[in-house]
Design an enzyme around this catalytic site. Sequence first.
Site, PDB file in Angstrom:
ATOM      1  N   ASN A   1      -8.432   1.624  10.373  1.00  0.00           N
ATOM      2  CA  ASN A   1      -7.611   1.326  11.537  1.00  0.00           C
ATOM      3  C   ASN A   1      -8.140   2.047  12.775  1.00  0.00           C
ATOM      4  O   ASN A   1      -8.593   1.431  13.724  1.00  0.00           O
ATOM      5  CB  ASN A   1      -6.163   1.707  11.259  1.00  0.00           C
ATOM      6  CG  ASN A   1      -5.206   1.341  12.395  1.00  0.00           C
ATOM      7  OD1 ASN A   1      -4.040   1.664  12.349  1.00  0.00           O
ATOM      8  ND2 ASN A   1      -5.662   0.659  13.426  1.00  0.00           N
TER       9      ASN A   1
ATOM     10  N   GLY B   1     -11.104   7.776   7.187  1.00  0.00           N
ATOM     11  CA  GLY B   1     -12.282   8.558   7.529  1.00  0.00           C
ATOM     12  C   GLY B   1     -13.455   7.783   8.091  1.00  0.00           C
ATOM     13  O   GLY B   1     -14.368   8.387   8.657  1.00  0.00           O
TER      14      GLY B   1
ATOM     15  N   LYS C   1       0.851  -1.192   0.000  1.00  0.00           N
ATOM     16  CA  LYS C   1       0.000   0.000   0.000  1.00  0.00           C
ATOM     17  C   LYS C   1       0.884   1.238   0.000  1.00  0.00           C
ATOM     18  O   LYS C   1       1.710   1.441   0.896  1.00  0.00           O
ATOM     19  CB  LYS C   1      -0.905   0.025   1.225  1.00  0.00           C
ATOM     20  CG  LYS C   1      -1.782   1.285   1.270  1.00  0.00           C
ATOM     21  CD  LYS C   1      -2.421   1.491   2.618  1.00  0.00           C
ATOM     22  CE  LYS C   1      -3.032   2.883   2.707  1.00  0.00           C
ATOM     23  NZ  LYS C   1      -3.527   3.198   4.060  1.00  0.00           N
TER      24      LYS C   1
END
Length: 269
Positions: free
Chosen positions: A217, A196, A108
Amino acid sequence: MTPTPHHNPDTLLIGGLSFHSRLLVGTGKYKDFAETKAAVEASGSQIITVAIRRTNIGQNPNEPSLLDAIPPSKYMLLPNTAGCYNADDAVRTLRLARELLDGHTLVKLEVLGDPKTLYPNVVETIAAAKTLVKDGFKVMVYTSDDPIIAKQLEDIGCVAVMPLASLIGSGMGILNPWNLQIIIENAKVPVVVDAGVGTASDAAIAMELGCDAVLMNTAIATARDPVLMASAMKKAVEAGREAWRAGRMPKKLYSASPSSPTTGMIGKA
Protein backbone atom coordinates in the site's frame (compact mmCIF):
# COMPACT_ATOMS: atom_id res chain seq x y z
CA MET A 1 -16.13 -9.84 -7.66
CA THR A 2 -16.43 -13.22 -9.34
CA PRO A 3 -12.95 -14.22 -10.61
CA THR A 4 -13.09 -15.08 -14.29
CA PRO A 5 -11.07 -17.68 -16.22
CA HIS A 6 -7.84 -16.38 -17.72
CA HIS A 7 -5.78 -17.77 -20.55
CA ASN A 8 -2.60 -17.72 -18.44
CA PRO A 9 -2.24 -21.15 -16.78
CA ASP A 10 0.00 -19.67 -14.08
CA THR A 11 -2.82 -18.40 -11.90
CA LEU A 12 -2.83 -17.49 -8.23
CA LEU A 13 -5.11 -19.80 -6.25
CA ILE A 14 -6.31 -18.59 -2.85
CA GLY A 15 -9.15 -20.15 -0.90
CA GLY A 16 -10.50 -21.93 -3.94
CA LEU A 17 -10.50 -18.75 -6.06
CA SER A 18 -8.32 -18.06 -9.10
CA PHE A 19 -6.66 -14.76 -10.01
CA HIS A 20 -4.31 -13.77 -12.82
CA SER A 21 -2.71 -10.83 -10.97
CA ARG A 22 -0.20 -11.57 -8.22
CA LEU A 23 -0.10 -8.00 -6.98
CA LEU A 24 -2.47 -7.14 -4.11
CA VAL A 25 -2.86 -3.48 -3.24
CA GLY A 26 -4.28 -1.43 -0.38
CA THR A 27 -6.50 1.63 -0.42
CA GLY A 28 -5.11 3.81 2.38
CA LYS A 29 -3.01 7.00 2.32
CA TYR A 30 -4.18 8.28 -1.08
CA LYS A 31 -5.24 11.93 -1.34
CA ASP A 32 -8.76 10.95 -2.42
CA PHE A 33 -10.83 8.10 -3.85
CA ALA A 34 -10.15 9.29 -7.42
CA GLU A 35 -6.41 8.76 -6.96
CA THR A 36 -7.11 5.42 -5.28
CA LYS A 37 -9.14 4.31 -8.29
CA ALA A 38 -6.50 5.42 -10.80
CA ALA A 39 -3.67 3.66 -8.93
CA VAL A 40 -5.65 0.45 -8.51
CA GLU A 41 -6.44 0.40 -12.23
CA ALA A 42 -2.77 0.98 -13.13
CA SER A 43 -1.67 -1.83 -10.82
CA GLY A 44 -3.77 -4.43 -12.63
CA SER A 45 -4.61 -5.88 -9.22
CA GLN A 46 -7.76 -7.91 -8.68
CA ILE A 47 -7.55 -8.23 -4.89
CA ILE A 48 -7.91 -4.92 -3.07
CA THR A 49 -7.50 -4.78 0.69
CA VAL A 50 -9.64 -2.41 2.75
CA ALA A 51 -9.13 -1.34 6.37
CA ILE A 52 -12.62 -1.73 7.81
CA ARG A 53 -11.88 0.40 10.87
CA ARG A 54 -10.56 3.30 8.76
CA THR A 55 -12.46 3.24 5.46
CA ASN A 56 -16.14 3.78 4.75
CA ILE A 57 -17.66 0.93 2.75
CA GLY A 58 -21.22 1.64 3.79
CA GLN A 59 -21.09 1.73 7.57
CA ASN A 60 -21.28 5.57 7.36
CA PRO A 61 -24.11 6.20 4.87
CA ASN A 62 -23.69 9.99 4.83
CA GLU A 63 -20.03 9.87 3.76
CA PRO A 64 -18.38 9.01 0.42
CA SER A 65 -17.90 5.26 0.07
CA LEU A 66 -14.85 3.50 -1.28
CA LEU A 67 -17.21 1.11 -3.04
CA ASP A 68 -18.10 3.89 -5.50
CA ALA A 69 -14.46 3.95 -6.67
CA ILE A 70 -13.62 0.27 -6.14
CA PRO A 71 -16.84 -1.67 -6.85
CA PRO A 72 -17.09 -5.27 -5.59
CA SER A 73 -18.46 -6.23 -9.01
CA LYS A 74 -15.05 -5.47 -10.53
CA TYR A 75 -12.62 -6.31 -7.71
CA MET A 76 -12.25 -8.86 -4.95
CA LEU A 77 -12.33 -6.78 -1.80
CA LEU A 78 -10.18 -8.09 1.02
CA PRO A 79 -11.37 -6.65 4.34
CA ASN A 80 -8.53 -6.32 6.83
CA THR A 81 -8.20 -5.67 10.53
CA ALA A 82 -5.63 -2.87 10.41
CA GLY A 83 -5.68 -1.03 13.72
CA CYS A 84 -6.63 -4.06 15.81
CA TYR A 85 -4.41 -4.97 18.76
CA ASN A 86 -6.21 -8.01 20.14
CA ALA A 87 -8.02 -11.07 18.86
CA ASP A 88 -11.49 -9.98 20.00
CA ASP A 89 -11.35 -6.69 18.09
CA ALA A 90 -10.05 -8.42 14.97
CA VAL A 91 -12.81 -11.04 15.01
CA ARG A 92 -15.49 -8.40 15.65
CA THR A 93 -14.18 -6.26 12.77
CA LEU A 94 -14.27 -9.08 10.24
CA ARG A 95 -17.73 -10.18 11.29
CA LEU A 96 -18.87 -6.61 10.62
CA ALA A 97 -17.18 -6.72 7.22
CA ARG A 98 -19.01 -9.94 6.40
CA GLU A 99 -22.32 -8.22 7.12
CA LEU A 100 -21.45 -5.11 5.12
CA LEU A 101 -20.27 -7.16 2.13
CA ASP A 102 -23.18 -9.62 1.96
CA GLY A 103 -21.55 -12.68 3.48
CA HIS A 104 -18.03 -12.12 2.14
CA THR A 105 -15.61 -14.61 3.74
CA LEU A 106 -12.15 -13.99 2.18
CA VAL A 107 -10.42 -11.71 4.67
CA LYS A 108 -7.01 -10.49 5.79
CA LEU A 109 -6.23 -10.88 9.48
CA GLU A 110 -3.65 -8.71 11.16
CA VAL A 111 -3.30 -8.22 14.89
CA LEU A 112 -0.66 -5.66 15.76
CA GLY A 113 1.67 -5.67 18.74
CA ASP A 114 2.24 -1.95 19.20
CA PRO A 115 1.41 1.30 17.39
CA LYS A 116 5.05 2.33 16.88
CA THR A 117 6.41 -0.64 14.91
CA LEU A 118 3.10 -2.26 13.86
CA TYR A 119 4.87 -5.59 14.36
CA PRO A 120 2.40 -8.50 14.52
CA ASN A 121 1.30 -9.92 17.86
CA VAL A 122 1.54 -13.59 16.92
CA VAL A 123 -0.15 -14.86 20.09
CA GLU A 124 -3.29 -12.80 19.46
CA THR A 125 -3.06 -13.52 15.73
CA ILE A 126 -3.15 -17.27 16.34
CA ALA A 127 -6.11 -16.90 18.70
CA ALA A 128 -8.05 -14.82 16.18
CA ALA A 129 -7.20 -17.17 13.33
CA LYS A 130 -8.59 -20.16 15.22
CA THR A 131 -11.89 -18.37 15.88
CA LEU A 132 -12.27 -17.03 12.34
CA VAL A 133 -11.50 -20.35 10.63
CA LYS A 134 -14.07 -22.10 12.84
CA ASP A 135 -16.53 -19.33 11.92
CA GLY A 136 -16.20 -20.11 8.22
CA PHE A 137 -13.83 -17.35 7.15
CA LYS A 138 -11.11 -17.88 4.55
CA VAL A 139 -8.24 -16.23 6.39
CA MET A 140 -5.19 -14.67 4.79
CA VAL A 141 -2.95 -13.84 7.72
CA TYR A 142 -0.26 -11.19 8.28
CA THR A 143 2.52 -12.54 10.44
CA SER A 144 6.19 -12.30 11.32
CA ASP A 145 8.81 -14.02 9.17
CA ASP A 146 9.08 -16.83 11.73
CA PRO A 147 8.79 -20.14 9.80
CA ILE A 148 7.36 -21.98 12.83
CA ILE A 149 4.55 -19.47 13.34
CA ALA A 150 3.81 -19.44 9.62
CA LYS A 151 3.42 -23.22 9.64
CA GLN A 152 1.20 -23.11 12.72
CA LEU A 153 -1.11 -20.61 11.02
CA GLU A 154 -1.29 -22.82 7.96
CA ASP A 155 -2.11 -25.83 10.14
CA ILE A 156 -4.94 -23.87 11.79
CA GLY A 157 -6.51 -23.57 8.35
CA CYS A 158 -5.46 -20.16 7.02
CA VAL A 159 -5.65 -20.06 3.21
CA ALA A 160 -2.52 -17.90 2.84
CA VAL A 161 0.33 -16.80 5.09
CA MET A 162 1.62 -13.25 4.71
CA PRO A 163 5.03 -12.72 6.32
CA LEU A 164 6.45 -9.22 6.52
CA ALA A 165 9.49 -8.30 4.46
CA SER A 166 10.19 -5.49 6.92
CA LEU A 167 8.04 -3.24 9.10
CA ILE A 168 4.75 -1.89 7.75
CA GLY A 169 5.29 1.38 5.92
CA SER A 170 9.07 1.28 6.32
CA GLY A 171 9.98 0.75 2.66
CA MET A 172 13.07 -1.14 3.83
CA GLY A 173 12.56 -4.04 1.43
CA ILE A 174 13.30 -7.69 2.18
CA LEU A 175 15.57 -7.81 5.22
CA ASN A 176 15.58 -11.58 5.79
CA PRO A 177 15.29 -13.52 2.53
CA TRP A 178 16.49 -16.71 4.22
CA ASN A 179 13.49 -16.92 6.54
CA LEU A 180 11.16 -16.21 3.65
CA GLN A 181 12.71 -19.07 1.70
CA ILE A 182 12.18 -21.45 4.61
CA ILE A 183 8.52 -20.40 4.82
CA ILE A 184 8.08 -20.84 1.07
CA GLU A 185 9.71 -24.27 1.03
CA ASN A 186 7.49 -25.58 3.84
CA ALA A 187 4.18 -23.96 2.90
CA LYS A 188 1.35 -25.77 1.14
CA VAL A 189 -0.69 -22.56 0.87
CA PRO A 190 0.26 -19.35 -0.95
CA VAL A 191 2.94 -17.18 0.63
CA VAL A 192 2.29 -13.46 0.13
CA VAL A 193 4.91 -10.92 1.17
CA ASP A 194 3.08 -8.25 3.13
CA ALA A 195 4.69 -5.03 4.42
CA GLY A 196 8.02 -3.36 3.81
CA VAL A 197 8.16 -3.20 0.01
CA GLY A 198 9.48 0.21 -1.00
CA THR A 199 10.05 0.10 -4.73
CA ALA A 200 9.72 -2.12 -7.77
CA SER A 201 12.97 -4.02 -7.24
CA ASP A 202 11.76 -5.14 -3.79
CA ALA A 203 8.65 -6.64 -5.35
CA ALA A 204 10.67 -8.37 -8.05
CA ILE A 205 13.04 -9.89 -5.48
CA ALA A 206 10.12 -11.23 -3.45
CA MET A 207 8.74 -12.96 -6.52
CA GLU A 208 12.17 -14.26 -7.57
CA LEU A 209 12.47 -15.90 -4.15
CA GLY A 210 9.34 -17.88 -4.97
CA CYS A 211 6.63 -15.92 -3.16
CA ASP A 212 3.21 -16.42 -4.69
CA ALA A 213 2.22 -12.76 -4.52
CA VAL A 214 3.05 -9.38 -2.98
CA LEU A 215 0.74 -7.04 -1.08
CA MET A 216 1.56 -3.36 -0.73
CA ASN A 217 0.00 0.00 0.00
CA THR A 218 2.42 2.66 1.26
CA ALA A 219 4.99 2.07 -1.50
CA ILE A 220 2.40 3.07 -4.09
CA ALA A 221 0.25 5.58 -2.20
CA THR A 222 3.13 7.71 -0.91
CA ALA A 223 5.22 7.67 -4.10
CA ARG A 224 5.69 10.99 -5.88
CA ASP A 225 3.47 9.64 -8.66
CA PRO A 226 1.28 6.87 -7.18
CA VAL A 227 -0.29 5.89 -10.48
CA LEU A 228 3.07 5.52 -12.22
CA MET A 229 4.45 3.56 -9.26
CA ALA A 230 1.44 1.23 -9.40
CA SER A 231 2.26 0.52 -13.01
CA ALA A 232 5.91 -0.12 -12.12
CA MET A 233 4.89 -2.55 -9.37
CA LYS A 234 2.67 -4.45 -11.78
CA LYS A 235 5.58 -4.96 -14.16
CA ALA A 236 7.98 -5.87 -11.33
CA VAL A 237 5.73 -8.59 -9.95
CA GLU A 238 5.20 -10.04 -13.42
CA ALA A 239 8.93 -9.96 -14.22
CA GLY A 240 9.89 -11.50 -10.88
CA ARG A 241 7.39 -14.30 -11.31
CA GLU A 242 8.62 -15.05 -14.84
CA ALA A 243 12.22 -15.07 -13.65
CA TRP A 244 11.34 -17.52 -10.85
CA ARG A 245 9.53 -19.79 -13.29
CA ALA A 246 12.41 -19.61 -15.76
CA GLY A 247 15.03 -20.47 -13.13
CA ARG A 248 18.04 -18.23 -12.74
CA MET A 249 21.51 -19.34 -13.74
CA PRO A 250 23.73 -20.58 -10.88
CA LYS A 251 26.03 -18.08 -9.22
CA LYS A 252 29.63 -19.10 -9.95
CA LEU A 253 32.36 -17.08 -8.30
CA TYR A 254 35.47 -16.85 -10.53
CA SER A 255 34.07 -19.24 -13.09
CA ALA A 256 33.96 -17.25 -16.29
CA SER A 257 31.72 -18.66 -19.00
CA PRO A 258 31.66 -16.69 -22.27
CA SER A 259 28.20 -16.08 -23.65
CA SER A 260 29.51 -16.29 -27.24
CA PRO A 261 31.05 -19.39 -28.89
CA THR A 262 34.80 -19.75 -28.46
CA THR A 263 35.34 -22.11 -31.39
CA GLY A 264 35.86 -20.86 -34.91
CA MET A 265 37.29 -17.52 -33.80
CA ILE A 266 39.61 -15.62 -36.15
CA GLY A 267 43.18 -16.74 -35.61
CA LYS A 268 42.11 -19.99 -33.89
CA ALA A 269 41.76 -23.42 -35.33
